[in-house]
Design an enzyme around this catalytic site. Structure first.
Site, PDB file in Angstrom:
ATOM      1  N   LYS A  82       0.814  -1.202   0.000  1.00  0.00           N
ATOM      2  CA  LYS A  82       0.000   0.000   0.000  1.00  0.00           C
ATOM      3  C   LYS A  82       0.862   1.272   0.000  1.00  0.00           C
ATOM      4  O   LYS A  82       0.441   2.312  -0.475  1.00  0.00           O
ATOM      5  CB  LYS A  82      -0.930   0.032   1.211  1.00  0.00           C
ATOM      6  CG  LYS A  82      -1.855  -1.176   1.351  1.00  0.00           C
ATOM      7  CD  LYS A  82      -2.898  -1.245   0.255  1.00  0.00           C
ATOM      8  CE  LYS A  82      -4.028  -2.216   0.563  1.00  0.00           C
ATOM      9  NZ  LYS A  82      -3.644  -3.631   0.537  1.00  0.00           N
TER      10      LYS A  82
HETATM   11  C1  PLP Z   1      -4.249  -4.734   0.056  1.00  0.00           C
HETATM   12  C2  PLP Z   1      -3.450  -5.969   0.005  1.00  0.00           C
HETATM   13  C3  PLP Z   1      -3.700  -6.970  -0.953  1.00  0.00           C
HETATM   14  C4  PLP Z   1      -4.852  -6.887  -1.937  1.00  0.00           C
HETATM   15  O1  PLP Z   1      -4.650  -5.884  -2.907  1.00  0.00           O
HETATM   16  P1  PLP Z   1      -5.903  -5.303  -3.716  1.00  0.00           P
HETATM   17  O2  PLP Z   1      -5.355  -4.177  -4.497  1.00  0.00           O
HETATM   18  O3  PLP Z   1      -6.901  -4.862  -2.692  1.00  0.00           O
HETATM   19  O4  PLP Z   1      -6.428  -6.411  -4.555  1.00  0.00           O
HETATM   20  C5  PLP Z   1      -2.870  -8.063  -0.978  1.00  0.00           C
HETATM   21  N1  PLP Z   1      -1.859  -8.205  -0.084  1.00  0.00           N
HETATM   22  C6  PLP Z   1      -1.602  -7.274   0.854  1.00  0.00           C
HETATM   23  C7  PLP Z   1      -0.490  -7.505   1.807  1.00  0.00           C
HETATM   24  C8  PLP Z   1      -2.366  -6.120   0.921  1.00  0.00           C
HETATM   25  O5  PLP Z   1      -2.098  -5.206   1.855  1.00  0.00           O
END
Ligand code: PLP
Length: 501
Positions: A113
């Site tokens: 993120k």
């Molecule tokens: C948010 C997240 C995901 C999923 O990603 P999306 O963009 O919501 O599909 C997968 N792994 C981790 C560690 C995340 O923080």
């Protein structure tokens, strides 16, 4: 570049406005009006470049109403060696002859993120200045764990902004919760939602966003909402850049020839990360298949295989909690694109989803999804086994989400025999989900009853990896955010925080 809503109810607007508004007033998501196309030579030109140069080049296509100097400043403020541990930002690690791991978790909160949320606040502040906006921007976030911390960290003390994060009280790991409730900064708030899962929190935030009367009240008090959830285009666009960067690194390492198609494997929840890979492909990046990996909340597996999206199923708590999602918001953008950019069917499907919890896409959309995507899911036992085997065979430690991706990639190769090079998105540091990682590597007997913090130490010592700075000594930090509310009280809590009655 101008942006329109997936539900067709607005006049198109420039990217600055799309980023300020976050979600369209008609409830739809902003999508670019065209796909910028990169020739192979332009992709090859990325090879000698730094991550920052690559990101600037990709973002420049979508955010062309930002003055170039502003965009430059945003990119270079976000992706620093100090925040990402080295100048590589998003390194590509060769695991096998075919699988290359794209490590997206070197940012301050140890999950991918950060790739978007380190830059979004800068993009938002520049946008506000350019738009002459004088209201204070209130960024509302619903989180399954990782977004919340990344948003708090990204927006901390950014002038002209406040950030309020809602997380499901029992839906995040101990480390994730502590990361949020110990967050420092004068403009940040973390609120637990009792008895709720991520979907409840996300629906609560969406309801606040799309309540015009409440927005009008806020405006009277000098506040305006924006979103840092992955529905904001300002989060999606920076994610497109790292797929180009990974491809450029494969070229650089002589793993592929220019123009050679590769597969992208993405552990998926809200469908943001994999959608960014789809946009990269639409821009001309040679991608063969997008492999969508789910955990036991396998609603996307079923959807990609059958064309039926059915949320009438049991929500499961898994050891990959950032993917414990039944409503993948960003899917709406893909549906809009594949329906020939026609909002009418999208409005229908989203209406059915809201009313009945289920919709079925038409044959045309379904065929395109089948041609472009492949999907499967990974059980809890398989997640543990994949972590253990990846460490045993390659000496490489992966977190639970990345393990889901690797497991599904294995199933993909077995089912299709496709041994093209693959980029596997690694979305979190193994230390962030260390309880499950330690359990699978060291076994139940050695880890039972130990705190997540004792396990951090164990993992670090046994695997010879340093504990990332953002996770070290978390348990010693003071808890600064103690609020717990029920889902129906989320709006009242926002009012309380902002001092509105
Ligand atoms: C948010 C997240 C995901 C999923 O990603 P999306 O963009 O919501 O599909 C997968 N792994 C981790 C560690 C995340 O923080």
């Amino acid at each position: 570049m101008h942006y329109q809503s997936t539900r067709g109810g607005i006049q198109s607007i420039p990217s600055v406005q799309a980023i300020i508004q976050g979600i369209a007033p008609d409830g739809g998501l902003f999508v670019p009006e065209q796909h910028p196309l990169l020739a192979l030579e332009e992709i090859a030109a990325l090879v000698p470049q730094s991550y920052q140069e690559r990101a600037l080049s990709i973002l420049g296509h979508y955010l062309d109403d930002y003055p170039p100097a502003d965009l430059h400043e945003c990119v270079y403020s976000a992706y620093t060696a100090l925040k990402f541990g080295s100048s590589q930002i998003a390194p590509l690690v060769k695991l096998t002859d075919t699988a290359h791991i794209l490590e997206l978790w070197h940012g301050p909160t140890c999950a991918f993120k950060d790739m978007a949320l380190q830059i979004l606040p800068h993009l938002l502040v520049k946008a506000l200045r350019q738009a002459g906006e004088t209201s204070e921007i209130v960024v509302l976030v619903a989180t399954s764990g990782d977004t919340g911390k990344a948003a708090l960290e990204g927006f901390r003390d950014v002038a002209g902004t406040r950030v309020i994060v809602f997380f499901p009280e029992d839906g995040v790991s101990q480390v994730q919760r502590l990361q949020m409730v110990t967050q420092e900064g004068g403009n940040v708030h973390a609120v637990a939602v009792g008895g709720a899962n991520f979907d409840d929190a996300q629906n609560g935030v969406k309801a606040i966003f799309t309540d015009p009367a409440y927005q009008a009240r806020l405006l009277q008090h000098g506040y305006k909402f924006s979103s840092a959830n992955s529905i904001n285009w300002g989060r999606l666009a920076p994610q497109i850049a790292y797929y180009f960067s990974a491809y450029a690194d494969l070229l650089k390492d002589d793993e592929i020839r220019a123009g050679e198609a590769v597969n992208m494997v993405v552990p998926t929840g809200n469908f943001g990360n994999i959608l960014a890979a789809w946009y990269a492909q639409a821009m001309g990046l040679p991608v063969a298949r997008l492999v969508c990996a789910s955990n036991e909340n396998n609603i996307l597996t079923d959807f990609i295989r059958t064309g039926v999206y059915d949320r009438n199923r049991t929500f499961r708590k898994t050891m990959s909690p950032s993917m414990d999602i039944l409503i993948s918001s960003n899917l709406e953008r893909l549906l809009f694109e594949l329906a020939g950019r026609d909002p009418a069917p999208v409005v229908d499907w989203m209406g059915q989803l809201k009313r009945e919890g289920v919709y079925r896409v038409d044959a045309g959309v379904r065929e395109q999804i089948e041609a472009q995507f492949w999907a499967d899911f990974c059980s809890e036992e398989e997640t543990l086994a994949t972590i253990r085997e990846t460490y045993a065979h390659h000496g490489y430690v992966v977190d639970t989400h990345t393990a889901v991706a690797l497991n599904v990639y294995g199933k993909y190769v077995q089912a299709t025999g496709d041994t093209r090079k693959a980029v596997v998105a690694s979305t979190a540091s193994p230390f962030k989900f260390n309880a499950s990682v330690a359990r699978s590597i060291f076994g139940e007997a050695r880890t039972a009853g130990q705190s997540e913090f004792a396990l951090l130490e164990l993992l670090s010592q046994e695997c010879g990896l340093p504990i990332p700075e953002g996770l070290d000594r978390l348990q010693e930090k003071p808890v600064l955010h103690r609020a717990v509310v029920a889902a129906p009280q989320m709006q009242a809590e926002v009012s309380r925080i902002l001092g509105i009655d």
